[in-house]
Scaffold this motif. Sequence first.
Motif, PDB file in Angstrom:
ATOM      1  N   GLU A  28     -27.335 -18.279 -10.742  1.00  0.00           N
ATOM      2  CA  GLU A  28     -28.542 -17.535 -11.112  1.00  0.00           C
ATOM      3  C   GLU A  28     -29.503 -17.423  -9.925  1.00  0.00           C
ATOM      4  N   GLN A  31     -28.111 -14.899  -7.461  1.00  0.00           N
ATOM      5  CA  GLN A  31     -28.268 -13.532  -7.921  1.00  0.00           C
ATOM      6  C   GLN A  31     -29.712 -13.056  -7.745  1.00  0.00           C
ATOM      7  N   GLN A  32     -30.671 -13.893  -8.091  1.00  0.00           N
ATOM      8  CA  GLN A  32     -32.082 -13.545  -7.900  1.00  0.00           C
ATOM      9  C   GLN A  32     -32.402 -13.354  -6.417  1.00  0.00           C
ATOM     10  N   LEU A  34     -30.302 -12.449  -4.041  1.00  0.00           N
ATOM     11  CA  LEU A  34     -29.695 -11.213  -3.553  1.00  0.00           C
ATOM     12  C   LEU A  34     -30.521  -9.982  -3.928  1.00  0.00           C
ATOM     13  N   VAL A  35     -31.044  -9.961  -5.138  1.00  0.00           N
ATOM     14  CA  VAL A  35     -31.876  -8.831  -5.555  1.00  0.00           C
ATOM     15  C   VAL A  35     -33.130  -8.759  -4.686  1.00  0.00           C
ATOM     16  N   LYS A  36     -33.769  -9.893  -4.441  1.00  0.00           N
ATOM     17  CA  LYS A  36     -34.972  -9.929  -3.600  1.00  0.00           C
ATOM     18  C   LYS A  36     -34.640  -9.524  -2.159  1.00  0.00           C
ATOM     19  N   TYR A  38     -32.216  -7.576  -1.172  1.00  0.00           N
ATOM     20  CA  TYR A  38     -31.944  -6.137  -1.160  1.00  0.00           C
ATOM     21  C   TYR A  38     -33.251  -5.344  -1.177  1.00  0.00           C
ATOM     22  N   GLU A  39     -34.202  -5.803  -1.982  1.00  0.00           N
ATOM     23  CA  GLU A  39     -35.518  -5.151  -2.037  1.00  0.00           C
ATOM     24  C   GLU A  39     -36.182  -5.180  -0.652  1.00  0.00           C
ATOM     25  N   GLN A  40     -36.126  -6.322   0.012  1.00  0.00           N
ATOM     26  CA  GLN A  40     -36.722  -6.449   1.345  1.00  0.00           C
ATOM     27  C   GLN A  40     -36.009  -5.571   2.365  1.00  0.00           C
TER      28      GLN A  40
END
Length: 64
Positions: A28, A31-32, A34-36, A38-40
């Motif tokens: 978890e 995954q969190q 990786l999302v952050k 990608y946003e950066q």
Amino acid sequence: MHESNKLSLEQEFSLRSFETQVQRMSREQAQQFLVKLYEQMMMRETLYKSFLKQEWGIEPSPEF
């Protein structure tokens, strides 16, 4: 790989350190993260595009 595309020794060390940190994360958390990340990356791309447009005279510089 072209010589200029290789990582420096410092970057290699940083990558190994990052790898260790990721291995210690829960699924978890990873995954969190990786999302952050990608946003950066998208934000950085937007900044680069904006900077290049300003430097090339395509977009006016912002007034401060």
